[in-house]
Design an enzyme around this catalytic site. Structure first.
Site, short mmCIF file in Angstrom:
data_model
loop_
_atom_site.label_atom_id
_atom_site.label_comp_id
_atom_site.label_asym_id
_atom_site.label_seq_id
_atom_site.Cartn_x
_atom_site.Cartn_y
_atom_site.Cartn_z
CD GLU A 89 36.96 35.51 50.47
OE1 GLU A 89 35.58 36.37 51.34
OE2 GLU A 89 36.79 35.96 49.38
CG MET A 93 37.25 40.14 42.82
SD MET A 93 37.19 38.54 42.97
CE MET A 93 39.30 39.27 43.50
CD GLU A 94 38.61 40.08 47.36
OE1 GLU A 94 39.12 38.85 47.57
OE2 GLU A 94 37.33 40.07 46.91
CG ASN A 95 39.10 43.20 40.69
OD1 ASN A 95 39.57 41.84 40.86
ND2 ASN A 95 37.59 43.63 40.43
CD GLU A 97 39.09 35.75 45.40
OE1 GLU A 97 40.02 35.89 46.08
OE2 GLU A 97 38.46 36.26 45.26
CD GLU A 156 33.41 42.16 47.63
OE1 GLU A 156 34.70 42.20 47.17
OE2 GLU A 156 33.03 41.16 48.33
N GLY A 184 28.40 38.13 44.34
CA GLY A 184 28.44 38.98 44.25
C GLY A 184 29.13 40.21 44.40
#
Length: 1009
Positions: free
Chosen positions: A473, A416-418, A281, A451, A414
């Protein structure tokens, strides 16, 4: 990764924008038809030209100018006729007649061409033909051929359905090879498939279809300026047909924090090891595999990774099977994913260990390097609790069989929401009971909550384009604090959210701010969307809406939104439509209300005047303006403001009261006269309130006599508002200081931390300008108000969370400003810790303050550095690093920043934090700026233009400047780089902040009193 070539001017278009305009009319009035050139033109829809075509306009303008020059030449050539002394005309010479004839012929030819060709009017938007569609000029590919697409965003005539992706990374050579088969569906007949590729060496490409006997080789054109490739089909691609595009390629593992990148770390035996991880991202999936790298192009993914037997792999989905493919090489194949965007694809090749727990048929696991696995327990328990909460609240089950949370040793973001494979910094996932403070625990919990919320907001339902990033977000940030309040009430995170709202409003009150839903095209514009406005302002507006329409309606609207748009992409209006389904449109139109907040930058100032039982309220834009006349320039701003207020006669059943201010001004009638009124209850609304003189005096007196009449958040809100109003000249600084006098009775963290923040701004500004007398007055004010509270603090971890946080805040401020005996006590504790060779336990809540005191000496600093390099607790290392950066030794500060940029002993992920800390000290704030200037090219290669790291570095290295000389220096530096850099929003904010600092100095005179 995003290639540097994306920031260069397009090489195949002649840029004549800097040529002087010779036409006597305004550019928008010039009418002409450009001649054909080596650049090819094709007709497109009327509104299809974007900013990438601006350079083309300048070329056409010059063509129009050339005609005017020739016209001028005709007039000038009149000098070829000579006049006799008696005033009669002599016959022109033969040479003059020939020149005139040639010029006349050229002029007539040009006029005929212009008359016969369709006319074209050039404006700032491009070439607009009368009664014709706009024409678009196509760029050239790297091989010199015409590239068949001329826009930043991909066409929608072909859409991806499925990816089969095979990757083989080599951690020794830092290279990888890959092949991808993309199944696409044709929406409109075309000869080309346009998709993204960045830095990939494509070696083979074929296209197959059910109607073809075999795969056909295809030509691939590359246009690296926009990271685009065009696959030229051998035959027309027909509507409704599926085709499979196969591409083989290779590339290098990235040495930045974007794309498929390599990470080094030390194992439990201090040996250097490597792993490879992804961060896609917003725009980096294209650097790992050719793809349709826009959020709206959702597809399913089947991922296979070839690896050395000694390593292991992770991806979004569970692993199905592992098969040997060569000596020492195996291939892991993962399940087919759900339909998702490319930026959510993730894979990791490493040697990690994990702990796991199952909940509701989902296996939750936390991964870390082996020596830090003991710090993963808190994260695992927190993730399970929050996952269960979200499923119940949304009434939608988490759709995957597994959820992995992975601590990456070197990670810029900080987290990442994969989908199914969330990646974190070690400091935001790991918690060590011995060295992590109460605030560290709160941080880990908050990041996990954020997340996990993304698994629904962002992954299940995704914004269609980056202009609506706030839908991802803002919602995840809102749910982060809401979920923590529901599941971990003891952490008291609502006050942390309050502090973030205060800071975001400072940014949003600048003229350089933007609407949270903003048009974006270029990579740096997209990167800049990842800021406090998308996250905190977006969350703040959702909080305001929730409070206004009540929780049940808000929750029902969220459920509608998620159910209606699962596995799809949305725009802001889709959310408001879902909310309107659960409200009564005749009473409240949520879309109409909220559009005034997301499509306008800034926020309102509400002025309240009380007279008897009447409250007169009016709104205007709150703007920290450099010039006072800017106040009248924002008359067009109008918000629909859900006002909330309480009065001295409130009963808990009716309070707080609500009123929708959808006009410039209105009158609210109370049922009875009241002693006082306070608007924006608990600061749940995104606006600032100003009161008439008498009402300010009444509220100040209320704080002195009965502060408990207002909540801690309301007290903090009054402090924030009055100092904000001081900044725009609405209230005197003296009155703001009078309000602070009540702090001798304050025992809550939120109001005191806000007061310390506001006083620190004043103190730091006058200190940096070399005004010791004024800084002493400011410091004396704090000591008078809080001196007794500082002396009462114990250097322990005892008490409630609120008491521990209060202790940490007060002692950190006291020691950094040399108040009371704070520094003496902290130094004593450090020396005892040092004497034990770091084995003596320190109270975690004051550990950072103790380290900072010890770092003041050379011996203490060197010992702290040695402990930093050997510590396995990221929480402890973070505190040590901040203490190391608080020294006033110039050589040490320069070494710290340079070492972090190199990324070996101190990771480059820490550089932004180091520069932030360095810039806060008197000697450091100049060093930080010098470092940024000298290393600018390295910084933007490592972190990319527009990224949050660059935004932060630009802001913190300049925000304490307050002289005309520094203003000129900052302006000149960024203007000397490129127009693209000088137009970054963070650069504009930095310049505006310096201008405001210069203006604010006049307020310092008031401090003397």
């Amino acid at each position: 990764m995003i290639e540097n070539s994306m920031f260069e001017e397009e090489p195949d278009v002649v840029d004549l924008a800097k040529e002087p305009c010779l036409h006597p009319l305004e550019p928008d009035e010039v009418e002409y038809e450009p001649r054909s050139s080596r650049l090819l033109v094709r007709g497109l829809g009327e509104n299809e030209m974007d900013e990438d075509e601006e350079d083309y306009e300048s070329s056409a303008k010059l063509l129009g100018m050339s005609f005017m020059n020739r016209s001028a030449g005709l007039r000038n050539n009149a000098s070829g006729y000579r006049q006799s002394s008696d005033g009669s005309c002599l016959v022109p010479s033969l040479r003059t007649m020939v020149v005139c004839a040639v010029v006349l012929l050229i002029a007539v030819s040009v006029i005929m061409v212009i008359y016969l060709l369709p006319k074209c009017t050039f404006t700032k938007e491009g070439c607009h033909k009368k009664n014709h569609t706009m024409e678009l000029i196509y760029p050239l590919a790297t091989n010199g051929k015409r590239f068949p697409w001329a826009k930043t965003r991909l066409p929608s005539n072909v859409v991806p359905l499925h990816y089969d992706l095979i990757l083989q990374p080599n951690l020794t050579t830092a290279k990888f090879s890959g092949s991808v088969q993309i199944t696409v569906n044709v929406i409109q007949v075309t000869w080309n498939i346009i998709l993204h590729s960045s830095g990939l060496n494509i070696t083979k490409a074929t296209l197959t279809s059910a109607g073809w006997n075999q795969a056909k080789p295809v030509e691939v054109l590359e246009y690296p300026v926009r990271d685009q490739i065009a696959v030229v089909a051998p035959d027309a691609l027909l509507v409704g047909q599926n085709y499979t595009l196969s591409i083989d390629y290779s590339s290098n593992l990235s040495d930045t924090y974007y794309g498929f990148y390599k990470v080094s770390y030390k194992d439990e035996h201090a040996n250097k090891r490597w792993l490879a991880a992804t961060q896609f991202e917003p725009l980096a999936a294209r650097s790992a595999f050719p793809c349709f790298d826009e959020p709206a192009f959702k597809a399913t993914f089947l991922i296979k990774i070839k690896r050395d037997e000694q390593h292991s792999t992770l991806s979004n989905m569970p692993k199905n099977v592992t098969i040997p493919v060569a000596a020492g090489i195996v291939q892991d194949e993962f399940s087919v994913s759900l339909k998702m965007s490319t930026y959510l694809v993730a894979f990791i090749v490493a040697n990690l260990k994990n702990i796991s727990k199952e909940t509701n048929r989902t296996l939750v696991s936390v991964y870390a390097v082996p020596q830090k696995l003991g710090q993963a327990e808190h994260a695992l328990d927190t993730a399970v609790t929050l996952l269960e909460f979200y499923q119940k609240y949304f009434h939608i089950e988490y759709p995957l069989q597994k959820l992995d949370l992975v601590a990456i040793p070197d990670f810029q973001a900080g987290a990442m929401e994969n989908w199914g494979l969330i990646t974190f910094r070690e400091t935001t996932l790991l918690y060590d009971d011995k060295t992590s403070s109460a605030m560290d625990k709160k941080l880990v919990t908050a990041v996990i909550a954020h997340e996990l919320a993304h698994q629904w907001f962002g992954n299940l339902v995704t914004m269609e384009w980056w202009n609506d990033l706030w839908l991802n977000e803002g919602f995840a940030t809102f749910m982060e604090y809401f979920a923590m309040e529901r599941t971990f009430p003891g952490l008291q995170t609502d006050e942390d959210f309050l502090k973030l709202r205060f800071k975001t409003m400072m940014k949003d009150s600048l003229n350089a701010s933007r609407p949270i839903s903003s048009a974006v095209q270029s990579s740096e514009q997209i990167e800049e969307m990842f800021d406090a406005l998308s996250y905190i302002k977006g969350a703040s507006l959702l909080l305001m809406l929730k409070k206004y329409i009540r929780h049940d309606s808000f929750q029902a609207g969220i459920e509608n939104y998620l159910h209606n748009h699962s596995y799809r992409s949305t725009q802001s209006d889709d959310l408001w439509d879902s909310m309107n389904e659960v409200t009564i449109l005749d009473i409240l139109n949520v879309k109409k209300l909220m559009k005034t907040w997301i499509l306008q930058k800034g926020f309102p100032l509400v002025t309240v005047k009380r007279k008897g039982k009447s409250l007169y309220v009016q709104q205007e834009r709150f703007l920290r303006s450099v010039e006072s006349e800017n106040w009248t320039s924002d008359a067009s701003y109008l918000w629909h403001i859900p006002l909330s207020y309480i009065t001295s006669n409130c009963s808990s059943f009716f309070c707080p009261y609500a009123y929708l201010l959808d006009q410039k001004s209105a009158t609210i009638e109370l049922q009875e006269e009241v002693k006082w009124v306070k608007f924006n209850v608990d600061m749940n609304g995104y606006y600032i309130v100003h009161y008439a003189e008498d009402d300010w005096n009444t509220l100040i007196n209320l704080l002195r006599t009965d502060p408990a009449a207002l909540s801690p958040k309301d007290r903090a809100h009054l402090i924030n508002n009055i100092f904000s109003l001081v900044g725009i000249g609405k209230v005197s600084l003296l009155k703001a200081f009078h309000l602070l006098d009540y702090l001798v009775k304050e025992n809550h963290t939120a109001p005191i931390s806000q007061a310390l923040f506001q006083l620190s701004l004043i103190y730091d500004l006058v200190e940096k300008r070399g005004m010791p007398n004024l800084s002493a007055v400011s410091k004396g004010k704090v000591e008078k108000l809080l001196g007794s509270k500082i002396d009462q603090q114990t250097w322990t971890d005892n008490g409630t969370l609120s008491e521990r946080e209060f202790r940490s805040t007060v002692l950190a401020f006291a020691c950094s400003h040399h108040l009371g005996n704070c520094s003496t006590t902290a130094t004593k504790l450090f020396n005892e810790w040092k004497a034990s060779n770091g084995t003596k336990s320190l109270p975690t809540d004051v550990m950072k303050t103790v380290f900072a005191a010890g770092a003041k000496t050379d011996d203490g600093w060197e010992f702290l550095l040695s402990m930093y390099t050997s510590s396995v607790s990221e929480a402890e290392k973070h505190k040590m690093l901040e203490a190391l950066a608080s020294t006033e030794d110039v050589r040490k500060l320069i070494w710290l920043m340079q070492t972090s940029l190199e990324g070996d002993l101190i990771r480059a992920q820490e550089l932004s934090h180091i520069i932030t800390t360095v810039s806060q000290s008197l000697p450091g704030h100049l060093l930080a700026w010098d470092f940024v200037k000298e290393n600018w090219e390295k910084l933007i290669r490592k972190f990319h233009l527009g990224s949050f790291a660059i935004q932060n570095i630009v802001t913190v290295s300049t925000f304490q400047f307050s002289t005309e000389a520094h203003l000129l220096e900052v302006k000149t530096f960024f203007e000397s780089k490129s127009e693209k850099i000088s137009q970054l929003r963070c650069v504009k904010e930095a310049i505006e902040t310096i201008q405001l600092n210069i203006k604010t100095q006049c307020l310092c005179v008031c401090v003397r009193h």
